[in-house]
Design a protein around this motif. Sequence first.
Motif, short mmCIF file in Angstrom:
data_model
loop_
_atom_site.label_atom_id
_atom_site.label_comp_id
_atom_site.label_asym_id
_atom_site.label_seq_id
_atom_site.Cartn_x
_atom_site.Cartn_y
_atom_site.Cartn_z
N SER A 136 0.82 -1.20 0.00
CA SER A 136 0.00 0.00 0.00
C SER A 136 0.86 1.25 0.00
O SER A 136 0.59 2.21 -0.73
N MET A 137 1.90 1.24 0.82
CA MET A 137 2.75 2.41 0.92
C MET A 137 3.58 2.62 -0.34
O MET A 137 3.85 3.76 -0.73
N VAL A 138 3.96 1.53 -0.99
CA VAL A 138 4.68 1.64 -2.26
C VAL A 138 3.81 2.33 -3.30
O VAL A 138 4.22 3.29 -3.97
N PHE A 139 2.56 1.87 -3.44
CA PHE A 139 1.66 2.45 -4.42
C PHE A 139 1.30 3.89 -4.07
O PHE A 139 1.24 4.76 -4.95
N ALA A 140 1.05 4.15 -2.78
CA ALA A 140 0.69 5.50 -2.36
C ALA A 140 1.81 6.48 -2.65
O ALA A 140 1.58 7.61 -3.12
N ALA A 141 3.05 6.07 -2.36
CA ALA A 141 4.19 6.95 -2.60
C ALA A 141 4.43 7.16 -4.09
O ALA A 141 4.71 8.28 -4.55
N SER A 142 4.32 6.10 -4.86
CA SER A 142 4.57 6.19 -6.31
C SER A 142 3.57 7.12 -6.99
O SER A 142 3.92 7.82 -7.94
N ASN A 143 2.33 7.13 -6.48
CA ASN A 143 1.28 7.94 -7.11
C ASN A 143 1.02 9.25 -6.38
O ASN A 143 0.16 10.03 -6.81
N GLN A 144 1.77 9.48 -5.28
CA GLN A 144 1.51 10.67 -4.47
C GLN A 144 0.02 10.78 -4.12
O GLN A 144 -0.60 11.83 -4.25
N SER A 145 -0.54 9.66 -3.71
CA SER A 145 -1.98 9.57 -3.47
C SER A 145 -2.39 10.26 -2.18
O SER A 145 -1.63 10.27 -1.21
N PRO A 146 -3.60 10.83 -2.14
CA PRO A 146 -4.09 11.52 -0.94
C PRO A 146 -4.60 10.53 0.11
O PRO A 146 -5.80 10.30 0.25
N VAL A 147 -3.67 9.93 0.82
CA VAL A 147 -4.03 8.95 1.85
C VAL A 147 -3.18 9.17 3.09
O VAL A 147 -1.99 9.51 3.00
N VAL A 148 -3.80 9.01 4.25
CA VAL A 148 -3.09 9.08 5.52
C VAL A 148 -3.12 7.69 6.14
O VAL A 148 -4.20 7.11 6.34
N PHE A 149 -1.95 7.14 6.42
CA PHE A 149 -1.84 5.86 7.11
C PHE A 149 -1.81 6.15 8.61
O PHE A 149 -0.88 6.82 9.09
N PHE A 150 -2.81 5.67 9.33
CA PHE A 150 -2.90 5.96 10.76
C PHE A 150 -2.69 4.66 11.54
O PHE A 150 -3.58 3.81 11.62
N CYS A 151 -1.50 4.52 12.11
CA CYS A 151 -1.15 3.33 12.87
C CYS A 151 -1.33 3.58 14.36
O CYS A 151 -0.68 4.45 14.94
N GLN A 152 -2.23 2.83 14.97
CA GLN A 152 -2.39 2.89 16.43
C GLN A 152 -1.43 1.87 17.05
O GLN A 152 -1.73 0.68 17.09
N ASN A 153 -0.30 2.37 17.47
CA ASN A 153 0.69 1.49 18.11
C ASN A 153 0.29 1.32 19.56
O ASN A 153 0.65 2.12 20.42
N ASN A 154 -0.46 0.24 19.83
CA ASN A 154 -0.91 0.00 21.20
C ASN A 154 0.01 -0.99 21.93
O ASN A 154 -0.35 -1.55 22.95
N HIS A 155 1.21 -1.17 21.36
CA HIS A 155 2.30 -1.92 21.98
C HIS A 155 2.21 -3.44 21.89
O HIS A 155 3.19 -4.12 22.15
N TRP A 156 1.03 -3.96 21.54
CA TRP A 156 0.90 -5.41 21.53
C TRP A 156 0.10 -5.89 20.32
O TRP A 156 -1.06 -5.51 20.15
N ALA A 157 0.72 -6.72 19.48
CA ALA A 157 0.00 -7.41 18.41
C ALA A 157 -0.44 -8.75 18.99
O ALA A 157 0.26 -9.74 18.89
N ILE A 158 -1.57 -8.74 19.63
CA ILE A 158 -2.03 -9.85 20.47
C ILE A 158 -0.96 -10.10 21.54
O ILE A 158 -0.88 -9.36 22.50
#
Length: 393
Positions: free
Chosen positions: A197-219
């Motif tokens: 997703s980030m590769v495509f978004a960067a390549s196209n300069q797409s209007p998208v915000v990636f919002f990562c909620q780092n809550n410290h635990w992936a399960i």
Amino acid sequence: MGAEHLPASEFDIEELEQSLVTGDPAAAPPLVQLMAPDGSVREDAKYGPFAAHLDGDALRAMYRDMALVRRFDQEATALQRQGQLLLWPPLLGQEAAQIGSGSALKPQDYVFPTYREHGVALTRGLELSKVLRLFRGVSNGGWDPRENNFHLYTLVLAAQSLHAVGYAMGVQRDGDDAVTVAYFGDGASSEGDVHESMVFAASNQSPVVFFCQNNHWAISVPTEVQSRIPLSNRASGYGFPGIRVDGNDVVAVHAVTRWALERARSGKGPVLIEAFTYRMSAHTTADDPTKYREAVEEEKWRERDPLLRLERYLRSTNTAGQDFFDQVTVEADKLAASTRADVLAMEAPDFEDHFANVYGDPHPLVQEELEWHRQYQAGFAEDNAGRAEGEAR
């Protein structure tokens, strides 16, 4: 070797590597924070102006929304424990990350959530009991995404990031004044879908915000096992900005998200926001966090509670008094009661409806499976009739 190539002895590998490194990739960037855990306000020349419009009414509304979604979350957890929901993913501790970011969105912006963005759903005007239709098992979705520009929950980890970028590329080509937001957790950030997703978004300069909620635990896996660098630093590898914000500071989250949205809206491309927060409860109601983390860790984060932080500010500045907090409590309890009533009134659709939703036109294989299902169901009726007859004798 041609004349255009340097002899190996004159090729300084170390010098080349140093020229490609702009800094220590493992160094954590400054944490954007506008309101400290004790409720005091901090100055920030870059992001502060994006929160300058937040007056007393706006801050009280943010507190109200955080309190409402916390009470809703508590009620949903209780309903699951009582057997009324199949599963539930709590958001306890992540209210500021969701209300702060959701309140920065414009109506035309489109949200692609995971399965835990109950607070964002509230800011988009979605009736929260509709969220529970999926977890009650009476619907494959629960709402029409077009009504609130809030997509259906995605249980397949990180798949929504691809959908968000694809939608943003479409918006870009249509010339619409809209930004998409892809919400995901720190665990999902390790999925290949996020990378693509980030590769495509960067390549196209797409209007998208990636919002990562780092809550410290992936399960049960902590963030430091998933990544050797801060998650926000990953953005530089794709060629767009990454920001780390205090995810328990609703004002800072709002400001940073507003900045990122306007940047993307103006054609400057994507942004990655890492909201540094903490999951105070279980990953889902099927999880037992005591198996993999210490109580002392939870207690340390309890003092950083996003609701408590904003309450301290509102009280210390006389922006809200006890009457306001009492009123919010009453409203939250009413929401919980109406949510419970809505869930208990939900009826499952006829199972045969599922066969009608596979293809637009009748399909012979589906019809064959439907007939098998009818015979299977009829078998239960025959067994029950025979059992009743035996008991009568």
